[in-house]
Design a protein around this motif. Sequence first.
Motif, PDB file in Angstrom:
ATOM      1  N   SER A  74      24.043  15.627   4.647  1.00  0.00           N
ATOM      2  CA  SER A  74      23.026  15.245   5.632  1.00  0.00           C
ATOM      3  C   SER A  74      23.523  15.489   7.052  1.00  0.00           C
ATOM      4  CB  SER A  74      22.655  13.771   5.446  1.00  0.00           C
ATOM      5  OG  SER A  74      21.616  13.395   6.325  1.00  0.00           O
ATOM      6  N   THR A  78      21.732  17.876   9.842  1.00  0.00           N
ATOM      7  CA  THR A  78      21.277  17.237  11.082  1.00  0.00           C
ATOM      8  C   THR A  78      21.996  17.758  12.309  1.00  0.00           C
ATOM      9  OG1 THR A  78      20.757  15.217   9.839  1.00  0.00           O
ATOM     10  CG2 THR A  78      20.957  15.018  12.238  1.00  0.00           C
ATOM     11  N   ASP A 197      18.674  21.700  10.388  1.00  0.00           N
ATOM     12  CA  ASP A 197      17.288  21.409  10.017  1.00  0.00           C
ATOM     13  C   ASP A 197      16.497  21.131  11.296  1.00  0.00           C
ATOM     14  OD1 ASP A 197      14.885  20.512   9.059  1.00  0.00           O
ATOM     15  OD2 ASP A 197      15.727  18.923   7.794  1.00  0.00           O
ATOM     16  N   GLN A 199      13.708  19.860  11.760  1.00  0.00           N
ATOM     17  CA  GLN A 199      12.928  18.620  11.746  1.00  0.00           C
ATOM     18  C   GLN A 199      13.814  17.370  11.649  1.00  0.00           C
ATOM     19  OE1 GLN A 199       9.978  18.870   8.653  1.00  0.00           O
ATOM     20  NE2 GLN A 199       8.633  20.170   9.887  1.00  0.00           N
ATOM     21  N   ALA A 200      15.111  17.576  11.656  1.00  0.00           N
ATOM     22  CA  ALA A 200      16.017  16.428  11.543  1.00  0.00           C
ATOM     23  C   ALA A 200      15.894  15.534  12.774  1.00  0.00           C
ATOM     24  CB  ALA A 200      17.451  16.909  11.396  1.00  0.00           C
ATOM     25  N   ASP A 204      20.463   9.309   8.715  1.00  0.00           N
ATOM     26  CA  ASP A 204      19.993   8.044   8.155  1.00  0.00           C
ATOM     27  C   ASP A 204      21.220   7.163   7.916  1.00  0.00           C
ATOM     28  OD1 ASP A 204      18.931   5.978   6.694  1.00  0.00           O
ATOM     29  OD2 ASP A 204      18.467   7.180   4.916  1.00  0.00           O
ATOM     30  N   GLU A 257      10.936   7.796   6.601  1.00  0.00           N
ATOM     31  CA  GLU A 257      10.157   9.035   6.637  1.00  0.00           C
ATOM     32  C   GLU A 257      11.029  10.243   6.333  1.00  0.00           C
ATOM     33  OE1 GLU A 257       7.383  11.549   9.813  1.00  0.00           O
ATOM     34  OE2 GLU A 257       8.081   9.523  10.293  1.00  0.00           O
ATOM     35  N   ARG A 258      12.271  10.237   6.841  1.00  0.00           N
ATOM     36  CA  ARG A 258      13.225  11.320   6.574  1.00  0.00           C
ATOM     37  C   ARG A 258      14.458  10.718   5.929  1.00  0.00           C
ATOM     38  NH1 ARG A 258      12.096  16.545   6.611  1.00  0.00           N
ATOM     39  NH2 ARG A 258      14.134  17.074   7.495  1.00  0.00           N
ATOM     40  N   ASP A 262      15.804  12.240  -0.881  1.00  0.00           N
ATOM     41  CA  ASP A 262      14.398  12.127  -1.253  1.00  0.00           C
ATOM     42  C   ASP A 262      14.319  11.690  -2.720  1.00  0.00           C
ATOM     43  OD1 ASP A 262      11.738  12.339  -1.718  1.00  0.00           O
ATOM     44  OD2 ASP A 262      11.548  14.446  -1.151  1.00  0.00           O
ATOM     45  N   ARG A 393      16.748  21.628   3.702  1.00  0.00           N
ATOM     46  CA  ARG A 393      17.479  20.435   3.267  1.00  0.00           C
ATOM     47  C   ARG A 393      18.552  20.789   2.240  1.00  0.00           C
ATOM     48  NH1 ARG A 393      15.215  14.755   3.420  1.00  0.00           N
ATOM     49  NH2 ARG A 393      17.202  14.700   4.486  1.00  0.00           N
TER      50      ARG A 393
END
Length: 505
Positions: A74, A78, A197, A199-200, A204, A257-258, A262, A393
């Motif tokens: 991740s 990110t 990414d 959209q990162a 998290d 949401e992210r 997933d 991802r």
Amino acid sequence: MSSIPVPMPDAVARPGPLILTACLTAAIIPLSIAGPAVVVPAINQALGGSTAELAWIINAYILTYGSATLAAGSLADTYGRKRTWLTGMLLFALVTAAIPYMPSVRWIDLLRLIQGLAAAAAFAGAMAALTQEFDGHARTRVFSLIGTTFGAGAAFGPFLAGLLTDSLGWQWVFLLPALVAVLASLLIGRFARETRDPQATGLDWPGAISFTAGLALLTYGVILAPEKGWGHAAVLASLASAAALLCAFVCIELRRERPLLDLSLFANARFVGVQVLAVAPAYAYIVLLVILPARFIGVEGCSALQAGRMMIALSAPLLLVPFIAGQLARWISVGMLSGLGLVIAAMGLAWLGHSISSDTASRFLAMATIGMGIGLPWGVMDGLAVSVVPKERAGMAAGIFNAVRLAGDGIALAAVGAMLSARMLSGLIASAGNGTPGGALAAASNRLAMSDMGNALVHVPAVGKSVLLQVYEGAFRWQLLMLAAAAAVTALVIFLLLGRVKTQD
């Protein structure tokens, strides 16, 4: 949706050098598992150390590597795949180079924990970076080459560790990978391209902390159990805390949401099949990299170099078979290839169980059969792992796959150690009768489970070496047959979940 490459001003994407750099990264991972397994006796002789401290030379690396890979993936998505790859590799080089200069086994264990974190960042960043550069069958071929390189490290890791130990000293089993990591770092800085990414929104952190801590505590509890017993307060506390943290992780991820992971992917049979496949090498191959060299040195009296040479029979097929599997994946279902490989590995494990005590060609043919079997899924599973999620991802996919794989390695090693110790204790109780204290028998069984025949005999001198050897051989054969059964069951699951997956698009 696809990832938008963000090139650094001084970076140029060159596939050839990039693949070479990723291969160097992949090579040092098995060297950091198989090599130390060979030199544990030499470290024991040089620095001493208890049974638990020596076992943690192997376990510490696997604990942190397996626990941190999801968060590392991740981070790569990110904050940048190149940045994560390079940071991990530089830290790996620094820590690995420092290990030979530590004054005690405990200090080595501590640095091995940090080394595992660094390796997780480096490998997750490398796999995510490669995913951005290749698609379809090209990606399959690249990842099969990575699998072949990983196999080369596994094939020659024990031999190289033995050669270095006998010629230059055990310290070079760590210094050489450190030098390779320095070279890889230079190549990453020159040839890797920065991507992330688009959209990162940031890492998290609640998910990363709860998952990493939960998986670490689960692995720690399982590793600690053979030494302390399953009913010990520390073991129970570790397992209970792990369950609570992993439950918290699920609750956190369902509300984000992210998310870090997933969880809806687990409704996909293909994704689940990939995770099942991830753990298969743990008990069909990885545990053998630890228990076989220990047997050859501690029970059969081989030198480190001789033990490493003998291990080539197990791992040499991984030099070629993963690449062949990557080519065959054009026409044959990767699920069928993987399931067939596990069937072959199960047959080899059963064969080895019947021939392990005979110093004949049959034993080495059985080891080669295991290597050929595990080489088939080895060549396709890394590429398959990153193909089950959107390309942007890829870090998450590489992270969860390697988290499952490395956690499986740690748990499998701990479980095999626990089962061997319990089986040997049962055999010693039956053979020694009531005249030998239970504490001495337990200590002897723990040493026998590490193939440390000399120190086992120190605990129960009245029992005699011949009885210890008989108990040891019976438990060792039984353990190999249990591993064969596990591989066969896993093959059936893979046929069901991945049997129709024909490409890694």
